[in-house]
Design a protein around this motif. Structure first.
Motif, PDB file in Angstrom:
ATOM      1  N   ARG A  59      68.448 -76.747  35.730  1.00 47.34           N
ATOM      2  CA  ARG A  59      68.014 -77.516  36.921  1.00 47.34           C
ATOM      3  C   ARG A  59      66.817 -78.393  36.589  1.00 47.34           C
ATOM      4  O   ARG A  59      66.735 -79.554  36.992  1.00 47.34           O
ATOM      5  N   LEU A  60      65.872 -77.806  35.843  1.00 44.21           N
ATOM      6  CA  LEU A  60      64.650 -78.528  35.488  1.00 44.21           C
ATOM      7  C   LEU A  60      64.987 -79.768  34.663  1.00 44.21           C
ATOM      8  O   LEU A  60      64.488 -80.870  34.938  1.00 44.21           O
ATOM      9  N   TYR A  61      65.849 -79.622  33.668  1.00 43.75           N
ATOM     10  CA  TYR A  61      66.172 -80.752  32.794  1.00 43.75           C
ATOM     11  C   TYR A  61      66.900 -81.848  33.572  1.00 43.75           C
ATOM     12  O   TYR A  61      66.597 -83.033  33.407  1.00 43.75           O
ATOM     13  N   SER A 110      67.574 -66.322  27.854  1.00 45.33           N
ATOM     14  CA  SER A 110      68.458 -66.589  26.720  1.00 45.33           C
ATOM     15  C   SER A 110      67.735 -67.520  25.762  1.00 45.33           C
ATOM     16  O   SER A 110      67.869 -68.739  25.812  1.00 45.33           O
ATOM     17  N   VAL A 111      66.879 -66.946  24.922  1.00 40.41           N
ATOM     18  CA  VAL A 111      66.067 -67.740  23.991  1.00 40.41           C
ATOM     19  C   VAL A 111      66.148 -67.127  22.582  1.00 40.41           C
ATOM     20  O   VAL A 111      65.186 -66.581  22.069  1.00 40.41           O
ATOM     21  N   SER A 112      67.320 -67.208  22.006  1.00 36.20           N
ATOM     22  CA  SER A 112      67.590 -66.820  20.608  1.00 36.20           C
ATOM     23  C   SER A 112      67.677 -65.323  20.334  1.00 36.20           C
ATOM     24  O   SER A 112      68.407 -64.909  19.434  1.00 36.20           O
ATOM     25  N   LEU A 119      61.457 -73.368  25.361  1.00 40.20           N
ATOM     26  CA  LEU A 119      60.524 -73.558  26.482  1.00 40.20           C
ATOM     27  C   LEU A 119      60.423 -72.228  27.219  1.00 40.20           C
ATOM     28  O   LEU A 119      61.438 -71.697  27.662  1.00 40.20           O
ATOM     29  N   ILE A 120      59.215 -71.710  27.340  1.00 45.36           N
ATOM     30  CA  ILE A 120      59.021 -70.437  28.063  1.00 45.36           C
ATOM     31  C   ILE A 120      57.749 -70.530  28.903  1.00 45.36           C
ATOM     32  O   ILE A 120      56.717 -70.995  28.428  1.00 45.36           O
ATOM     33  N   VAL A 121      57.842 -70.048  30.135  1.00 47.58           N
ATOM     34  CA  VAL A 121      56.666 -69.912  31.001  1.00 47.58           C
ATOM     35  C   VAL A 121      56.549 -68.435  31.384  1.00 47.58           C
ATOM     36  O   VAL A 121      57.564 -67.776  31.674  1.00 47.58           O
ATOM     37  N   ARG A 174      55.486 -68.702  36.920  1.00 53.62           N
ATOM     38  CA  ARG A 174      56.674 -69.542  37.099  1.00 53.62           C
ATOM     39  C   ARG A 174      56.719 -70.131  38.509  1.00 53.62           C
ATOM     40  O   ARG A 174      56.123 -69.600  39.432  1.00 53.62           O
ATOM     41  N   ARG A 175      57.438 -71.247  38.617  1.00 56.66           N
ATOM     42  CA  ARG A 175      57.639 -71.960  39.893  1.00 56.66           C
ATOM     43  C   ARG A 175      56.330 -72.542  40.439  1.00 56.66           C
ATOM     44  O   ARG A 175      56.112 -72.586  41.638  1.00 56.66           O
ATOM     45  N   HIS A 176      55.491 -72.986  39.519  1.00 61.94           N
ATOM     46  CA  HIS A 176      54.281 -73.707  39.909  1.00 61.94           C
ATOM     47  C   HIS A 176      54.176 -75.023  39.145  1.00 61.94           C
ATOM     48  O   HIS A 176      53.092 -75.583  39.047  1.00 61.94           O
ATOM     49  N   GLY A 177      55.287 -75.446  38.539  1.00 61.73           N
ATOM     50  CA  GLY A 177      55.281 -76.736  37.856  1.00 61.73           C
ATOM     51  C   GLY A 177      54.819 -76.696  36.406  1.00 61.73           C
ATOM     52  O   GLY A 177      54.708 -77.752  35.769  1.00 61.73           O
ATOM     53  N   VAL A 178      54.582 -75.503  35.856  1.00 57.39           N
ATOM     54  CA  VAL A 178      54.108 -75.425  34.465  1.00 57.39           C
ATOM     55  C   VAL A 178      55.225 -75.853  33.494  1.00 57.39           C
ATOM     56  O   VAL A 178      54.981 -76.585  32.529  1.00 57.39           O
ATOM     57  N   GLY A 179      56.459 -75.403  33.770  1.00 59.27           N
ATOM     58  CA  GLY A 179      57.583 -75.799  32.913  1.00 59.27           C
ATOM     59  C   GLY A 179      57.739 -77.307  32.869  1.00 59.27           C
ATOM     60  O   GLY A 179      57.893 -77.905  31.790  1.00 59.27           O
ATOM     61  N   LYS A 180      57.646 -77.934  34.020  1.00 58.32           N
ATOM     62  CA  LYS A 180      57.763 -79.396  34.085  1.00 58.32           C
ATOM     63  C   LYS A 180      56.637 -80.056  33.293  1.00 58.32           C
ATOM     64  O   LYS A 180      56.862 -81.001  32.535  1.00 58.32           O
TER      65      LYS A 180
HETATM   66  C1  LIG Z   1      62.851 -72.420  32.673  1.00 55.39           C
HETATM   67  C2  LIG Z   1      61.361 -72.137  32.863  1.00 55.39           C
HETATM   68  C3  LIG Z   1      60.626 -72.574  31.595  1.00 55.39           C
HETATM   69  C4  LIG Z   1      60.849 -72.949  34.055  1.00 55.39           C
HETATM   70  O1  LIG Z   1      59.429 -72.768  34.127  1.00 55.39           O
HETATM   71  P1  LIG Z   1      58.628 -73.006  35.518  1.00 55.39           P
HETATM   72  O2  LIG Z   1      57.195 -73.111  35.186  1.00 55.39           O
HETATM   73  O3  LIG Z   1      59.024 -71.979  36.506  1.00 55.39           O
HETATM   74  O4  LIG Z   1      59.206 -74.437  35.912  1.00 55.39           O
HETATM   75  P2  LIG Z   1      58.708 -75.352  37.130  1.00 55.39           P
HETATM   76  O5  LIG Z   1      57.748 -74.596  37.992  1.00 55.39           O
HETATM   77  O6  LIG Z   1      58.261 -76.641  36.566  1.00 55.39           O
HETATM   78  O7  LIG Z   1      60.048 -75.613  37.929  1.00 55.39           O
HETATM   79  C5  LIG Z   1      60.838 -74.499  38.319  1.00 55.39           C
HETATM   80  C6  LIG Z   1      61.082 -74.530  39.821  1.00 55.39           C
HETATM   81  O8  LIG Z   1      59.854 -74.346  40.510  1.00 55.39           O
HETATM   82  C7  LIG Z   1      59.742 -75.349  41.532  1.00 55.39           C
HETATM   83  N1  LIG Z   1      58.325 -75.586  41.777  1.00 55.39           N
HETATM   84  C8  LIG Z   1      57.464 -76.253  40.994  1.00 55.39           C
HETATM   85  N2  LIG Z   1      56.244 -76.262  41.547  1.00 55.39           N
HETATM   86  C9  LIG Z   1      56.356 -75.564  42.707  1.00 55.39           C
HETATM   87  C10 LIG Z   1      55.448 -75.199  43.741  1.00 55.39           C
HETATM   88  N3  LIG Z   1      54.179 -75.563  43.703  1.00 55.39           N
HETATM   89  N4  LIG Z   1      55.896 -74.461  44.770  1.00 55.39           N
HETATM   90  C11 LIG Z   1      57.188 -74.066  44.823  1.00 55.39           C
HETATM   91  N5  LIG Z   1      58.103 -74.387  43.897  1.00 55.39           N
HETATM   92  C12 LIG Z   1      57.683 -75.120  42.851  1.00 55.39           C
HETATM   93  C13 LIG Z   1      60.457 -76.512  40.922  1.00 55.39           C
HETATM   94  O9  LIG Z   1      60.834 -77.461  41.898  1.00 55.39           O
HETATM   95  C14 LIG Z   1      61.641 -75.828  40.337  1.00 55.39           C
HETATM   96  O10 LIG Z   1      62.532 -75.496  41.397  1.00 55.39           O
HETATM   97  P3  LIG Z   1      64.084 -75.220  41.168  1.00 55.39           P
HETATM   98  O11 LIG Z   1      64.223 -74.144  40.132  1.00 55.39           O
HETATM   99  O12 LIG Z   1      64.547 -74.790  42.509  1.00 55.39           O
HETATM  100  O13 LIG Z   1      64.669 -76.521  40.709  1.00 55.39           O
HETATM  101  C15 LIG Z   1      61.099 -70.623  33.145  1.00 55.39           C
HETATM  102  O14 LIG Z   1      61.926 -70.225  34.210  1.00 55.39           O
HETATM  103  C16 LIG Z   1      61.339 -69.740  31.947  1.00 55.39           C
HETATM  104  O15 LIG Z   1      60.447 -69.545  31.112  1.00 55.39           O
HETATM  105  N6  LIG Z   1      62.578 -69.174  31.825  1.00 55.39           N
HETATM  106  C17 LIG Z   1      62.890 -68.300  30.724  1.00 55.39           C
HETATM  107  C18 LIG Z   1      63.079 -69.066  29.418  1.00 55.39           C
HETATM  108  C19 LIG Z   1      64.144 -70.136  29.560  1.00 55.39           C
HETATM  109  O16 LIG Z   1      65.191 -69.924  30.127  1.00 55.39           O
HETATM  110  N7  LIG Z   1      63.828 -71.326  28.997  1.00 55.39           N
HETATM  111  C20 LIG Z   1      64.698 -72.499  29.065  1.00 55.39           C
HETATM  112  C21 LIG Z   1      65.722 -72.534  28.012  1.00 55.39           C
HETATM  113  S1  LIG Z   1      64.998 -72.614  26.375  1.00 55.39           S
END
Ligand SMILES: CC(C)(COP(=O)(O)OP(=O)(O)OC[C@H]1O[C@@H](n2cnc3c(N)ncnc32)[C@H](O)[C@@H]1OP(=O)(O)O)[C@@H](O)C(=O)NCCC(=O)NCCS
Length: 193
Positions: A150-152, A45-47, A107-109, A114-120
């Protein structure tokens, strides 16, 4: 070339987070459009609504690059082997009585990392860039229940509230949006003055 943040590992390969200058933002438009199309078509959901046309995405990023050019926005990307795999951009609010505020606008990864800490890491970089730009208050909104929510929360953002039926999902259904804010370290320093 702008500031380079500490690199980490995702998918066992190094991912660099850095802020793009204006010329780099213009050059990144096709890759940014690919990233946006992938995310929207996967249900983000990004516009935009799915399916997102590549040309429409290019038009969107052309406007963003133009605003980076005039210092109105800050664009930060994640790159793996120089390939763009994530982005966050900030709106520096231009009105005089909110010159201390910026908004995390998107914010997009990429799905593959995904789920490797790039979003953070992108969010950490965005907060640092906001402080460097003299912005002490950040705001954002996200679809209720999304990964972003969850991330925020995990990164210390405070919920302002929830607006029902605020935006459409890619299937057209109206969904709730949660609004957040975060005061940065610089704000506390200013408050103490
Ligand atoms: C939201 C978004 C940006 C998150 O990106 P991401 O890189 O997956 O984020 P992170 O990896 O930092 O964190 C996501 C999860 O991965 C987990 N994680 C991070 N590093 C990890 C690792 N090494 N091993 C396992 N899990 C890990 C985090 O704890 C977090 O877990 P949770 O979801 O259970 O809380 C991504 O899902 C996305 O692009 N979504 C679509 C666009 C969107 O919705 N954007 C936000 C609104 S604008």
């Amino acid at each position: 070339m702008a500031c380079q943040f500490a690199a980490g590992y995702a998918s066992s390969r190094m991912i660099a987070i850095r802020t793009l200058d204006a010329a780099e933002s213009w050059a990144a438009i096709p890759a940014l459009a690919d990233l946006l199309v992938e995310a929207v078509d996967a249900g983000a959901s990004v516009s935009f609504m799915a399916p997102l046309d590549f040309g429409e995405a290019v038009g969107f990023w052309t406007e963003i690059a133009g605003s980076v050019d005039i210092g109105r926005r800050i664009l930060i990307v994640a790159e793996q082997d120089k390939r763009l795999v994530g982005m966050v951009y900030l709106d520096l609010i231009p009105v005089p009585n909110q010159s201390h505020r910026a908004e995390i606008a998107m914010l997009i990864v990429a799905l593959e990392v995904r789920r490797h800490g790039v979003g953070k890491r992108l969010m950490v970089a965005a907060e640092a860039a906001a402080v460097a730009a003299g912005r002490s208050l950040l705001t954002l909104d996200t679809r209720a229940g999304d990964k972003g929510e969850r991330l925020y929360r995990a990164m210390g953002w405070t919920e302002i509230g929830r607006v029902p039926r605020y935006a459409r999902a890619s299937n057209g259904k109206l969904e709730d949006t949660v609004f957040f804010y975060k005061e940065l370290a610089v704000a506390k320093e200013m408050a103490a003055e």
